[in-house]
Design a protein around this motif. Structure first.
Motif, PDB file in Angstrom:
ATOM      1  N   TYR A 171       0.850  -1.186   0.000  1.00  0.00           N
ATOM      2  CA  TYR A 171       0.000   0.000   0.000  1.00  0.00           C
ATOM      3  C   TYR A 171       0.889   1.240   0.000  1.00  0.00           C
ATOM      4  O   TYR A 171       1.568   1.526   0.986  1.00  0.00           O
ATOM      5  N   SER A 172       0.864   1.969  -1.099  1.00  0.00           N
ATOM      6  CA  SER A 172       1.796   3.080  -1.284  1.00  0.00           C
ATOM      7  C   SER A 172       1.561   4.220  -0.306  1.00  0.00           C
ATOM      8  O   SER A 172       2.465   5.026  -0.070  1.00  0.00           O
ATOM      9  N   TRP A 173       0.368   4.302   0.269  1.00  0.00           N
ATOM     10  CA  TRP A 173       0.019   5.429   1.140  1.00  0.00           C
ATOM     11  C   TRP A 173       0.301   5.137   2.616  1.00  0.00           C
ATOM     12  O   TRP A 173       0.052   5.999   3.476  1.00  0.00           O
ATOM     13  N   VAL A 174       0.827   3.962   2.935  1.00  0.00           N
ATOM     14  CA  VAL A 174       1.177   3.601   4.318  1.00  0.00           C
ATOM     15  C   VAL A 174       2.694   3.653   4.477  1.00  0.00           C
ATOM     16  O   VAL A 174       3.433   3.133   3.631  1.00  0.00           O
ATOM     17  N   ARG A 175       3.156   4.267   5.573  1.00  0.00           N
ATOM     18  CA  ARG A 175       4.588   4.235   5.896  1.00  0.00           C
ATOM     19  C   ARG A 175       4.791   3.295   7.077  1.00  0.00           C
ATOM     20  O   ARG A 175       4.502   3.653   8.222  1.00  0.00           O
ATOM     21  N   PRO A 176       5.275   2.074   6.828  1.00  0.00           N
ATOM     22  CA  PRO A 176       5.475   1.128   7.940  1.00  0.00           C
ATOM     23  C   PRO A 176       6.676   1.530   8.804  1.00  0.00           C
ATOM     24  O   PRO A 176       7.725   1.932   8.295  1.00  0.00           O
ATOM     25  N   ILE A 177       6.495   1.417  10.104  1.00  0.00           N
ATOM     26  CA  ILE A 177       7.584   1.548  11.067  1.00  0.00           C
ATOM     27  C   ILE A 177       7.694   0.177  11.729  1.00  0.00           C
ATOM     28  O   ILE A 177       6.809  -0.222  12.483  1.00  0.00           O
ATOM     29  N   VAL A 178       8.743  -0.550  11.408  1.00  0.00           N
ATOM     30  CA  VAL A 178       8.773  -1.978  11.704  1.00  0.00           C
ATOM     31  C   VAL A 178       9.384  -2.261  13.074  1.00  0.00           C
ATOM     32  O   VAL A 178      10.461  -1.758  13.415  1.00  0.00           O
TER      33      VAL A 178
ATOM     34  N   ALA B 199      13.552  -7.867  24.726  1.00  0.00           N
ATOM     35  CA  ALA B 199      12.321  -7.096  24.575  1.00  0.00           C
ATOM     36  C   ALA B 199      12.549  -5.632  24.939  1.00  0.00           C
ATOM     37  O   ALA B 199      12.074  -4.718  24.244  1.00  0.00           O
ATOM     38  N   ILE B 200      13.283  -5.397  26.008  1.00  0.00           N
ATOM     39  CA  ILE B 200      13.576  -4.023  26.425  1.00  0.00           C
ATOM     40  C   ILE B 200      14.401  -3.307  25.359  1.00  0.00           C
ATOM     41  O   ILE B 200      14.142  -2.138  25.030  1.00  0.00           O
ATOM     42  N   LEU B 201      15.376  -3.997  24.805  1.00  0.00           N
ATOM     43  CA  LEU B 201      16.192  -3.398  23.762  1.00  0.00           C
ATOM     44  C   LEU B 201      15.353  -3.042  22.530  1.00  0.00           C
ATOM     45  O   LEU B 201      15.586  -2.006  21.892  1.00  0.00           O
ATOM     46  N   GLU B 202      14.368  -3.875  22.221  1.00  0.00           N
ATOM     47  CA  GLU B 202      13.517  -3.586  21.068  1.00  0.00           C
ATOM     48  C   GLU B 202      12.614  -2.388  21.347  1.00  0.00           C
ATOM     49  O   GLU B 202      12.349  -1.570  20.458  1.00  0.00           O
ATOM     50  N   VAL B 203      12.139  -2.271  22.582  1.00  0.00           N
ATOM     51  CA  VAL B 203      11.349  -1.092  22.953  1.00  0.00           C
ATOM     52  C   VAL B 203      12.196   0.171  22.809  1.00  0.00           C
ATOM     53  O   VAL B 203      11.747   1.188  22.255  1.00  0.00           O
TER      54      VAL B 203
ATOM     55  N   TRP C 152      11.587   3.388  20.440  1.00  0.00           N
ATOM     56  CA  TRP C 152      11.526   4.761  20.945  1.00  0.00           C
ATOM     57  C   TRP C 152      12.428   5.696  20.138  1.00  0.00           C
ATOM     58  O   TRP C 152      12.053   6.826  19.839  1.00  0.00           O
ATOM     59  N   ARG C 153      13.613   5.212  19.797  1.00  0.00           N
ATOM     60  CA  ARG C 153      14.527   6.051  19.019  1.00  0.00           C
ATOM     61  C   ARG C 153      13.920   6.415  17.664  1.00  0.00           C
ATOM     62  O   ARG C 153      14.075   7.539  17.181  1.00  0.00           O
ATOM     63  N   SER C 154      13.232   5.453  17.040  1.00  0.00           N
ATOM     64  CA  SER C 154      12.644   5.722  15.727  1.00  0.00           C
ATOM     65  C   SER C 154      11.454   6.675  15.815  1.00  0.00           C
ATOM     66  O   SER C 154      11.118   7.342  14.832  1.00  0.00           O
TER      67      SER C 154
ATOM     68  N   LEU D 169       5.213   1.495  23.691  1.00  0.00           N
ATOM     69  CA  LEU D 169       5.946   1.777  22.466  1.00  0.00           C
ATOM     70  C   LEU D 169       5.772   3.226  22.016  1.00  0.00           C
ATOM     71  O   LEU D 169       6.624   3.769  21.297  1.00  0.00           O
ATOM     72  N   THR D 170       4.669   3.859  22.412  1.00  0.00           N
ATOM     73  CA  THR D 170       4.368   5.211  21.923  1.00  0.00           C
ATOM     74  C   THR D 170       4.693   6.299  22.940  1.00  0.00           C
ATOM     75  O   THR D 170       4.295   7.457  22.742  1.00  0.00           O
ATOM     76  N   LEU D 171       5.418   5.976  23.986  1.00  0.00           N
ATOM     77  CA  LEU D 171       5.731   6.983  25.005  1.00  0.00           C
ATOM     78  C   LEU D 171       6.426   8.228  24.439  1.00  0.00           C
ATOM     79  O   LEU D 171       6.162   9.347  24.902  1.00  0.00           O
ATOM     80  N   PRO D 172       7.323   8.117  23.466  1.00  0.00           N
ATOM     81  CA  PRO D 172       7.965   9.330  22.946  1.00  0.00           C
ATOM     82  C   PRO D 172       7.072  10.171  22.032  1.00  0.00           C
ATOM     83  O   PRO D 172       7.471  11.257  21.610  1.00  0.00           O
ATOM     84  N   VAL D 173       5.876   9.680  21.711  1.00  0.00           N
ATOM     85  CA  VAL D 173       5.013  10.329  20.725  1.00  0.00           C
ATOM     86  C   VAL D 173       4.171  11.425  21.376  1.00  0.00           C
ATOM     87  O   VAL D 173       3.593  11.224  22.442  1.00  0.00           O
ATOM     88  N   ARG D 174       4.103  12.561  20.718  1.00  0.00           N
ATOM     89  CA  ARG D 174       3.179  13.616  21.109  1.00  0.00           C
ATOM     90  C   ARG D 174       1.980  13.565  20.171  1.00  0.00           C
ATOM     91  O   ARG D 174       2.144  13.561  18.944  1.00  0.00           O
TER      92      ARG D 174
END
Length: 342
Positions: free
Chosen positions: A48-55, A69-73, A77-79, A100-105
């Motif tokens: 789907y060209s209109w989706v930007r996956p963040i893997v 698991a902690i390292l993956e979290v 967060w960095r991404s 996973l979304t803690l850094p997100v505003r």
């Protein structure tokens, strides 16, 4: 300024496929769509060209090693660090995914919640409609629109050109993911073999499909002139192949939803789960729901199956009934979706 939305939905193919129509509604409203997804479903979103996956590496995130698991979290967060969204939607009940979304505003944040009707998938309603209600903030009231599966707009070439025969694809494996193996959902392998013989007797091309983990089914088809493609194609190639099929036959597993997206004829086989929740709702789709007279059907409560050793609901769907349904679809490929009890 363009609005931005972040969807957090990991999980299996079906989980992602049922969210896509709601995500497309966001896109149509003028929002960019970022999607935090697992590695296993990222190839689907790449179609789907209109989706930007963040893997996210879901195997590490959900594995037994707490340190990994902690390292993956932390990597996630960095991404996401410094990201701002108009909507952040965590479409998971497990509260750990909210981490996973803690850094997100975000101006508006939502998450699935068993305790709030407005934020839960209402029992027996189709998941596609429920995700649209929650994601698009629709009123919980009378609605007539059934959202059809959303066809991909970016696919590779079909990996198996047409042979000139009626093409039927079967999915005899599946029904398992990183966290569990749901054997109750599978139609008996012996029934797939009988169906294969019926289709071959009619001169049809029969193609076996599935993931690398489904190779355990192959010995049952030894000696039958089928085209075995199990484990050979990634999700985009499988979608492109299904578009070339006259019909796909599968129980409630990931390829059910891939076939729904592909637009081919589809016969979905159900027993412990309900087609009202999961069967793709578009023309050319028929659901067969076994065990009509069984008081234990359905046994899936949204989290677990009953410890059933019989699987009588799936056994009650006969290969002859499935073969007849395929013929009905061939005669009327644009028929409205429907469900037949068996």
């Amino acid at each position: 300024m363009t609005r931005k939305s972040l969807i957090v939905k990991l999980g299996a193919i079906g989980d992602v496929a049922t969210v896509l129509p709601a995500a497309w509604k966001l896109r149509q409203s003028g929002s960019e769509v970022d999607w935090l997804c697992g590695k296993s479903v990222a190839p689907l979103l790449s179609c789907y060209s209109w989706v930007r996956p963040i893997v996210v590496d879901d195997a590490r995130l959900l594995g037994e090693s707490r340190a990994r698991a902690i390292l993956e979290v932390l990597r996630t967060w960095r991404s996401l660090f410094g990201s701002s969204y108009d909507l952040c939607a965590v479409l998971q009940y497990d509260r750990r995914f909210r981490l996973l979304t803690l850094p997100v505003r975000a101006r508006r944040s939502i998450a699935l919640d068993w305790k709030k009707r407005a934020s839960q998938l209402v029992s027996e309603r189709h998941h596609t409609a429920e995700y649209a209600r929650i994601l698009c903030d629709l009123k919980d009231e009378y609605r007539t629109e059934n959202l059809a599966p959303l066809a991909p707009d970016r696919l590779p070439e079909n990996p198996l050109p047409r042979s000139g025969k009626t093409r039927i694809a079967l999915v005899p494996g599946g029904a398992r993911n990183l966290l569990r193996d749901d054997a109750q959902r599978r139609w008996p392998l012996e029934s797939y073999v009988v169906l294969t013989r019926l289709l071959l007797d009619r001169g049809y091309e029969v193609v076996l499909t599935g993931g690398p983990g489904d190779q355990w089914v192959e010995p049952q088809f030894t000696g039958l002139p089928v085209d075995n493609r199990i484990g050979q194609w990634a999700i985009p190639q499988t979608l492109a192949f299904y578009q070339s099929c006259d019909c796909v036959v599968t129980h409630d597993t990931g390829p059910l939803h891939l076939a729904g997206l592909a637009g081919c004829g589809l016969v979905g086989l159900f027993g412990p789960t309900t087609p009202s929740k999961f069967l793709p709702r578009r023309n050319g789709v028929v659901g067969l729901w076994g065990g009509e007279r069984l008081p234990c059907r359905p046994c899936y409560d949204g989290r677990e199956f009953a410890p059933c050793s019989s699987n009588g609901c799936m056994i009650s769907i006969t290969p002859q009934r499935v073969a007849a349904t395929i013929e009905e679809l061939r005669a009327n490929p644009a028929a409205e979706w429907c469900v037949h009890n068996s």
